[in-house]
Write a protein that holds these residues in place. Sequence first.
Motif, PDB file in Angstrom:
ATOM      1  N   VAL A   1     -92.166 -16.127  15.100  1.00  0.00           N
ATOM      2  CA  VAL A   1     -92.850 -17.422  15.167  1.00  0.00           C
ATOM      3  C   VAL A   1     -93.106 -17.954  13.756  1.00  0.00           C
ATOM      4  O   VAL A   1     -93.596 -17.226  12.886  1.00  0.00           O
ATOM      5  N   MET A   2     -92.780 -19.239  13.560  1.00  0.00           N
ATOM      6  CA  MET A   2     -93.152 -19.955  12.352  1.00  0.00           C
ATOM      7  C   MET A   2     -94.290 -20.908  12.696  1.00  0.00           C
ATOM      8  O   MET A   2     -94.195 -21.640  13.674  1.00  0.00           O
ATOM      9  N   THR A   3     -95.361 -20.883  11.913  1.00  0.00           N
ATOM     10  CA  THR A   3     -96.467 -21.815  12.092  1.00  0.00           C
ATOM     11  C   THR A   3     -96.514 -22.739  10.876  1.00  0.00           C
ATOM     12  O   THR A   3     -96.576 -22.265   9.740  1.00  0.00           O
ATOM     13  N   VAL A   4     -96.471 -24.047  11.132  1.00  0.00           N
ATOM     14  CA  VAL A   4     -96.452 -25.049  10.062  1.00  0.00           C
ATOM     15  C   VAL A   4     -97.853 -25.637   9.927  1.00  0.00           C
ATOM     16  O   VAL A   4     -98.254 -26.479  10.736  1.00  0.00           O
ATOM     17  N   PRO A   5     -98.618 -25.205   8.917  1.00  0.00           N
ATOM     18  CA  PRO A   5    -100.001 -25.688   8.793  1.00  0.00           C
ATOM     19  C   PRO A   5    -100.145 -26.903   7.882  1.00  0.00           C
ATOM     20  O   PRO A   5    -101.158 -27.574   7.914  1.00  0.00           O
ATOM     21  N   GLN A   6     -99.153 -27.166   7.042  1.00  0.00           N
ATOM     22  CA  GLN A   6     -99.226 -28.214   6.022  1.00  0.00           C
ATOM     23  C   GLN A   6    -100.545 -28.082   5.254  1.00  0.00           C
ATOM     24  O   GLN A   6    -101.318 -29.033   5.129  1.00  0.00           O
TER      25      GLN A   6
ATOM     26  N   MET B   1     -91.199 -22.334  16.682  1.00  0.00           N
ATOM     27  CA  MET B   1     -91.913 -23.097  15.667  1.00  0.00           C
ATOM     28  C   MET B   1     -93.128 -23.786  16.279  1.00  0.00           C
ATOM     29  O   MET B   1     -93.020 -24.428  17.321  1.00  0.00           O
ATOM     30  N   GLU B   2     -94.269 -23.640  15.620  1.00  0.00           N
ATOM     31  CA  GLU B   2     -95.509 -24.264  16.053  1.00  0.00           C
ATOM     32  C   GLU B   2     -96.095 -25.072  14.900  1.00  0.00           C
ATOM     33  O   GLU B   2     -95.970 -24.686  13.736  1.00  0.00           O
ATOM     34  N   ARG B   3     -96.725 -26.208  15.223  1.00  0.00           N
ATOM     35  CA  ARG B   3     -97.377 -27.030  14.208  1.00  0.00           C
ATOM     36  C   ARG B   3     -98.866 -27.159  14.533  1.00  0.00           C
ATOM     37  O   ARG B   3     -99.227 -27.353  15.691  1.00  0.00           O
ATOM     38  N   LEU B   4     -99.692 -27.053  13.511  1.00  0.00           N
ATOM     39  CA  LEU B   4    -101.126 -27.206  13.725  1.00  0.00           C
ATOM     40  C   LEU B   4    -101.495 -28.674  13.862  1.00  0.00           C
ATOM     41  O   LEU B   4    -100.940 -29.530  13.167  1.00  0.00           O
ATOM     42  N   ASP B   5    -102.440 -28.976  14.752  1.00  0.00           N
ATOM     43  CA  ASP B   5    -102.955 -30.338  14.842  1.00  0.00           C
ATOM     44  C   ASP B   5    -104.118 -30.490  13.858  1.00  0.00           C
ATOM     45  O   ASP B   5    -104.527 -29.536  13.188  1.00  0.00           O
ATOM     46  N   GLU B   6    -104.688 -31.689  13.793  1.00  0.00           N
ATOM     47  CA  GLU B   6    -105.724 -31.962  12.796  1.00  0.00           C
ATOM     48  C   GLU B   6    -106.987 -31.136  13.025  1.00  0.00           C
ATOM     49  O   GLU B   6    -107.622 -30.692  12.070  1.00  0.00           O
ATOM     50  N   ASP B   7    -107.348 -30.912  14.273  1.00  0.00           N
ATOM     51  CA  ASP B   7    -108.534 -30.097  14.544  1.00  0.00           C
ATOM     52  C   ASP B   7    -108.321 -28.657  14.102  1.00  0.00           C
ATOM     53  O   ASP B   7    -109.237 -28.017  13.546  1.00  0.00           O
ATOM     54  N   GLN B   8    -107.150 -28.131  14.358  1.00  0.00           N
ATOM     55  CA  GLN B   8    -106.849 -26.763  13.939  1.00  0.00           C
ATOM     56  C   GLN B   8    -106.836 -26.651  12.418  1.00  0.00           C
ATOM     57  O   GLN B   8    -107.362 -25.685  11.847  1.00  0.00           O
ATOM     58  N   ARG B   9    -106.251 -27.640  11.747  1.00  0.00           N
ATOM     59  CA  ARG B   9    -106.214 -27.630  10.285  1.00  0.00           C
ATOM     60  C   ARG B   9    -107.632 -27.723   9.715  1.00  0.00           C
ATOM     61  O   ARG B   9    -107.947 -27.092   8.697  1.00  0.00           O
ATOM     62  N   ALA B  10    -108.490 -28.482  10.371  1.00  0.00           N
ATOM     63  CA  ALA B  10    -109.872 -28.632   9.898  1.00  0.00           C
ATOM     64  C   ALA B  10    -110.601 -27.290   9.916  1.00  0.00           C
ATOM     65  O   ALA B  10    -111.393 -26.994   9.010  1.00  0.00           O
TER      66      ALA B  10
END
Length: 354
Positions: free
Chosen positions: A242-247, A307-316
């Motif tokens: 799994v790749m997680t894209v947190p930016q 591949m997974e991308r974090l949403d804004e709440d997760q990034r917060a």
Amino acid sequence: MRARARRLGALLLVLSTSLFLSACSDSDDTMTGLLPGKPEPEIWRFALEEIGGSVQDAWAQEFRRRISELSDGQVVVEIYPYGSIGTSPQLTRLVEDGRVQLAFASPGHIADDIPEAGVFLLPFLFPESDETNRRMLTDEALRELLQAGWQDAGLQLLGLVPEGWMIWTADKPLYTPEDFTGLRMRTMTAPAQADVFRAWGAEPVPMPYAEVYDALQLGQVDGQSNPAFAIAEMKFHQVQSVMTVPQATRFVASVVSNHDWYRNLEQEHRQWLDAARAGMPEFIDEVQHRYNRQRLQQIRESGRIAMERLDEDQRARFRETSLPARERFLERAGPRGERILERIQALSETSTDN
């Protein structure tokens, strides 16, 4: 007779070292200047922290082309890809000792000696706007603040090179800091990066870049973090699921030289070097974007990894839990580090993204 023998032995050692470095270089110009009627060029050895075909290699190849053109062949840049003459910390030592003129030095190891460099390892600090990020990395006030730390280590900071957003890989999605609990995360040697992953609950495992693939394959570490192009180059996606894209963090490397070497360059040679660097931020930013897009597409098409991308709440949530790492950075870097952090925050607030 003994003195003559010692002089001969020293000469043979110098010659053998020079031949070894030439053999490791990818330059086709090593013999330039040895042909009759042509003056021997000055050689600048340039060591990379990445393999051929990487972002750093693209920067070095373009720099070599420009120097050759500006100097009309009077300066030849020999490029040494990662692993040919040493690990990242060893390359920096070669520059400090004057045996290599130029090298890439990432914050992931150079922050061991220059705590201020650890600012580039802090997440959620650099802007999401690419245009703002380019302006930041070429900001003269920021460069001067950083330069002081590099010069304390005997180095000249010649440029900051963006290489793309860092992506996490593991055998599970990493949606929350709790997902990092107990995860053995490979980090670079600088404590600033370890502080970040420790704040999220991971167990940092410092490790040289070249050892990461085997460590992932053998289960010695559970995850790692790198830009997409590096993940593809080093085939990390083949041994993770799994790749997680947190930016969250941009990878930024520095181009360095020996400070005394730069200061003592002939005026014309320094003018060539400075002219060759002009315009490189725009050039390499376009390259890293292209490389990362292409490699990410290749990884997707391989079907080897999700591949997974974090949403804004997760990034917060990650942003909030990483704040103790910022405090640790300030403890290590002191007042100069605080001024650097303040300058970066001020520049970041001018973001032009919608």
